[in-house]
Design a protein around this motif. Structure first.
Motif, PDB file in Angstrom:
ATOM      1  N   GLY A 270       0.713  -1.053   0.040  1.00 32.14           N
ATOM      2  CA  GLY A 270      -0.125  -0.107  -0.175  1.00 32.14           C
ATOM      3  C   GLY A 270       1.046   1.169  -0.076  1.00 32.14           C
ATOM      4  O   GLY A 270       2.198   1.255   0.492  1.00 32.14           O
ATOM      5  N   ALA A 271       0.168   2.421  -0.468  1.00 29.34           N
ATOM      6  CA  ALA A 271       1.104   3.458  -0.257  1.00 29.34           C
ATOM      7  C   ALA A 271       1.582   4.148   0.861  1.00 29.34           C
ATOM      8  O   ALA A 271       2.421   4.857   0.980  1.00 29.34           O
ATOM      9  CB  ALA A 271       0.156   4.571  -1.212  1.00 29.34           C
ATOM     10  N   ALA A 272       0.834   3.656   1.996  1.00 28.86           N
ATOM     11  CA  ALA A 272       1.286   4.408   3.316  1.00 28.86           C
ATOM     12  C   ALA A 272       2.281   3.421   4.044  1.00 28.86           C
ATOM     13  O   ALA A 272       2.601   3.495   5.229  1.00 28.86           O
ATOM     14  CB  ALA A 272      -0.111   4.502   4.061  1.00 28.86           C
ATOM     15  N   TYR A 273       2.807   2.280   3.438  1.00 32.35           N
ATOM     16  CA  TYR A 273       3.563   1.318   4.007  1.00 32.35           C
ATOM     17  C   TYR A 273       4.679   1.835   5.047  1.00 32.35           C
ATOM     18  O   TYR A 273       4.680   1.437   6.035  1.00 32.35           O
ATOM     19  CB  TYR A 273       4.250   0.439   2.893  1.00 32.35           C
ATOM     20  CG  TYR A 273       5.219  -0.733   3.094  1.00 32.35           C
ATOM     21  CD1 TYR A 273       4.841  -1.599   4.190  1.00 32.35           C
ATOM     22  CD2 TYR A 273       6.617  -0.677   2.820  1.00 32.35           C
ATOM     23  CE1 TYR A 273       5.590  -2.677   4.757  1.00 32.35           C
ATOM     24  CE2 TYR A 273       7.336  -1.781   3.260  1.00 32.35           C
ATOM     25  CZ  TYR A 273       6.884  -2.806   4.018  1.00 32.35           C
ATOM     26  OH  TYR A 273       7.769  -3.870   4.755  1.00 32.35           O
ATOM     27  N   TYR A 274       5.577   2.662   4.562  1.00 38.30           N
ATOM     28  CA  TYR A 274       6.596   3.046   5.508  1.00 38.30           C
ATOM     29  C   TYR A 274       6.045   3.947   6.609  1.00 38.30           C
ATOM     30  O   TYR A 274       6.477   4.032   7.674  1.00 38.30           O
ATOM     31  CB  TYR A 274       7.580   3.887   4.697  1.00 38.30           C
ATOM     32  CG  TYR A 274       8.521   2.728   3.925  1.00 38.30           C
ATOM     33  CD1 TYR A 274       9.508   2.103   4.398  1.00 38.30           C
ATOM     34  CD2 TYR A 274       8.264   2.555   2.579  1.00 38.30           C
ATOM     35  CE1 TYR A 274       9.941   1.077   3.842  1.00 38.30           C
ATOM     36  CE2 TYR A 274       9.020   1.542   2.119  1.00 38.30           C
ATOM     37  CZ  TYR A 274      10.211   1.002   2.698  1.00 38.30           C
ATOM     38  OH  TYR A 274      10.853  -0.061   1.968  1.00 38.30           O
ATOM     39  N   LYS A 275       4.805   4.785   6.322  1.00 41.72           N
ATOM     40  CA  LYS A 275       4.295   5.384   7.491  1.00 41.72           C
ATOM     41  C   LYS A 275       3.744   4.787   8.349  1.00 41.72           C
ATOM     42  O   LYS A 275       4.020   4.908   9.536  1.00 41.72           O
ATOM     43  CB  LYS A 275       3.231   6.498   6.736  1.00 41.72           C
ATOM     44  CG  LYS A 275       2.655   7.226   7.590  1.00 41.72           C
ATOM     45  CD  LYS A 275       1.363   7.971   7.181  1.00 41.72           C
ATOM     46  CE  LYS A 275       1.915   9.306   6.161  1.00 41.72           C
ATOM     47  NZ  LYS A 275       0.708  10.106   5.929  1.00 41.72           N
ATOM     48  N   LEU A 276       3.156   3.543   8.126  1.00 44.51           N
ATOM     49  CA  LEU A 276       2.562   2.543   9.064  1.00 44.51           C
ATOM     50  C   LEU A 276       3.523   1.982   9.808  1.00 44.51           C
ATOM     51  O   LEU A 276       3.576   1.737  10.953  1.00 44.51           O
ATOM     52  CB  LEU A 276       1.648   1.753   8.185  1.00 44.51           C
ATOM     53  CG  LEU A 276       0.258   2.185   7.848  1.00 44.51           C
ATOM     54  CD1 LEU A 276      -0.505   1.333   6.674  1.00 44.51           C
ATOM     55  CD2 LEU A 276      -0.749   2.601   8.999  1.00 44.51           C
ATOM     56  N   LEU A 277       4.688   1.569   9.107  1.00 44.63           N
ATOM     57  CA  LEU A 277       6.038   1.042   9.980  1.00 44.63           C
ATOM     58  C   LEU A 277       6.473   1.999  10.981  1.00 44.63           C
ATOM     59  O   LEU A 277       6.831   1.625  12.031  1.00 44.63           O
ATOM     60  CB  LEU A 277       7.071   0.663   8.939  1.00 44.63           C
ATOM     61  CG  LEU A 277       6.567  -0.531   7.958  1.00 44.63           C
ATOM     62  CD1 LEU A 277       7.800  -0.859   6.990  1.00 44.63           C
ATOM     63  CD2 LEU A 277       6.329  -1.821   8.549  1.00 44.63           C
ATOM     64  N   TRP A 278       6.633   3.219  10.504  1.00 46.49           N
ATOM     65  CA  TRP A 278       7.007   4.239  11.419  1.00 46.49           C
ATOM     66  C   TRP A 278       5.980   4.427  12.447  1.00 46.49           C
ATOM     67  O   TRP A 278       6.255   4.367  13.889  1.00 46.49           O
ATOM     68  CB  TRP A 278       7.082   5.669  10.809  1.00 46.49           C
ATOM     69  CG  TRP A 278       7.446   6.828  11.858  1.00 46.49           C
ATOM     70  CD1 TRP A 278       6.576   7.769  12.333  1.00 46.49           C
ATOM     71  CD2 TRP A 278       8.662   7.222  12.300  1.00 46.49           C
ATOM     72  NE1 TRP A 278       7.174   8.609  13.080  1.00 46.49           N
ATOM     73  CE2 TRP A 278       8.296   8.239  12.944  1.00 46.49           C
ATOM     74  CE3 TRP A 278       9.656   6.371  12.360  1.00 46.49           C
ATOM     75  CZ2 TRP A 278       9.322   8.797  14.023  1.00 46.49           C
ATOM     76  CZ3 TRP A 278      10.798   6.934  13.002  1.00 46.49           C
ATOM     77  CH2 TRP A 278      10.683   8.142  14.000  1.00 46.49           C
ATOM     78  N   TYR A 279       4.537   4.350  12.176  1.00 47.14           N
ATOM     79  CA  TYR A 279       3.525   4.340  13.450  1.00 47.14           C
ATOM     80  C   TYR A 279       3.869   2.992  14.521  1.00 47.14           C
ATOM     81  O   TYR A 279       3.800   3.335  15.703  1.00 47.14           O
ATOM     82  CB  TYR A 279       2.371   4.146  12.976  1.00 47.14           C
ATOM     83  CG  TYR A 279       1.835   5.542  12.180  1.00 47.14           C
ATOM     84  CD1 TYR A 279       2.275   6.559  12.302  1.00 47.14           C
ATOM     85  CD2 TYR A 279       0.546   5.336  11.545  1.00 47.14           C
ATOM     86  CE1 TYR A 279       1.890   7.687  11.479  1.00 47.14           C
ATOM     87  CE2 TYR A 279       0.176   6.470  10.618  1.00 47.14           C
ATOM     88  CZ  TYR A 279       0.673   7.696  10.820  1.00 47.14           C
ATOM     89  OH  TYR A 279       0.305   8.893  10.028  1.00 47.14           O
ATOM     90  N   MET A 280       4.106   2.210  13.771  1.00 47.87           N
ATOM     91  CA  MET A 280       4.332   0.861  14.928  1.00 47.87           C
ATOM     92  C   MET A 280       5.708   1.018  15.773  1.00 47.87           C
ATOM     93  O   MET A 280       5.604   0.639  16.680  1.00 47.87           O
ATOM     94  CB  MET A 280       4.582  -0.351  13.675  1.00 47.87           C
ATOM     95  CG  MET A 280       4.844  -1.617  14.519  1.00 47.87           C
ATOM     96  SD  MET A 280       5.371  -3.137  13.431  1.00 47.87           S
ATOM     97  CE  MET A 280       3.653  -3.441  12.441  1.00 47.87           C
ATOM     98  N   LEU A 281       6.559   1.466  14.893  1.00 46.87           N
ATOM     99  CA  LEU A 281       7.885   1.719  15.776  1.00 46.87           C
ATOM    100  C   LEU A 281       7.823   2.643  16.918  1.00 46.87           C
ATOM    101  O   LEU A 281       8.161   2.505  18.040  1.00 46.87           O
ATOM    102  CB  LEU A 281       9.127   2.087  14.815  1.00 46.87           C
ATOM    103  CG  LEU A 281       9.686   1.378  13.891  1.00 46.87           C
ATOM    104  CD1 LEU A 281      10.460   2.051  13.125  1.00 46.87           C
ATOM    105  CD2 LEU A 281      10.315   0.168  14.688  1.00 46.87           C
TER     106      LEU A 281
END
Length: 291
Positions: A118-129
């Protein structure tokens, strides 16, 4: 659409998919992993697949993911230049070992993940971190501790036991969500996803009325014509579905519609995904077919 047709269409979807959605059950004592696998399963990112790579590299825990940002001064807000690709500084430093063995393992997990991003992949990984770091620092790396503390604070209690928390009624839970908004400290999580995180934990009595209005549910309701697009919001959908007085909990309906119309279930079900597949649906004669 009249209510009799709507009721028949929903019952068909929930019953046909029952063998699949009954396998979604989770346990309270596994809530930490449930949180990681579901909190960022949104915007096209198959988080539920990503966690297999976290497990492979021995980092599938809030504690371990939460350690990665320990030595980084950071703003919670996503910075694409810092964390927007595997070539961005954050991931380059992870690969080098700057953020310890956990950082290396997270980097490998991100690199090897082969699901939908998805387009927000790295943003969501950042949220997870960020959120795992927050839970580690403030709630002993425990989602269950977080959610119980939020409820205890709302009720003016110093502490609430697991047993007491598991017995909360649906109405008490709905009041708590409406008045306290317990998802606000979980970066990137809103009411829809918050409901989804806890929705299949079988010991929680209150989850029978939880509902995640995801893309698959919206698709089903729009294409069948059950609810107009301009009325499609979380609370409206809940109220409308409950008004049918169907022999299922709201969460069971939620899971059934998701399975019937989702990308995940397209091979076995997927009747609302294309006009061609729609022809195989046993209630297509009373559906509006708004493709």
């Amino acid at each position: 659409m009249n209510k009799d047709n709507s009721r028949a269409i929903i019952r068909n979807a929930v019953e046909i998919t029952r063998p699949t959605w009954t396998g979604f059950d989770e346990r309270w004592d596994n809530s930490e992993k449930v949180f990681i696998s579901r909190a960022y399963d949104q915007m096209g990112f198959d988080d539920w697949i990503f966690v297999y790579f976290l497990e492979k590299h021995n980092i599938y825990s809030i504690e371990k993911i939460g350690r990665i940002l320990d030595n980084l001064e950071f703003e919670r807000k996503y910075n694409r230049k810092l964390a927007g690709s595997l070539e961005a500084p954050l991931y380059e430093e992870m690969e080098k070992g700057t953020y310890g063995s956990e950082g290396k393992s997270f980097y490998k997990s991100v690199k090897e993940f082969n699901g939908r991003k998805g387009a927000a992949y790295y943003k969501l990984l950042w949220y997870m971190l960020v959120t795992c770091n927050y839970l580690k620092e403030n709630y002993n790396a425990s989602f269950s501790n977080y959610i119980k503390t939020q409820y205890a604070n709302y009720k003016g209690l110093d502490y609430i036991s697991d047993n007491k928390f598991l017995e909360i009624s649906s109405q008490e839970w709905e009041d708590f969500k409406q008045e306290h908004k317990p998802w606000t400290e979980l970066y990137g999580v809103g009411i829809n996803v918050f409901d989804y995180i806890v929705g299949d934990i079988i010991e929680l009595k209150f989850v029978t009325e939880s509902y995640k209005l995801d893309a698959a549910n919206e698709r089903f309701l729009k294409i069948t014509g059950i609810i107009p697009k301009n009325e499609m919001n979380h609370e409206n959908v809940k109220k409308y579905l409950l008004s049918f007085d169907l022999p299922y909990t709201l969460r069971e309906i939620n899971k059934g519609l998701y399975t019937y119309a989702s990308e995940l279930g397209k091979d076995k079900y997927g009747y609302c995904r294309t006009p061609q597949k729609c022809k195989d649906c046993s209630v297509n004669d009373i559906c509006e077919k708004n493709f």
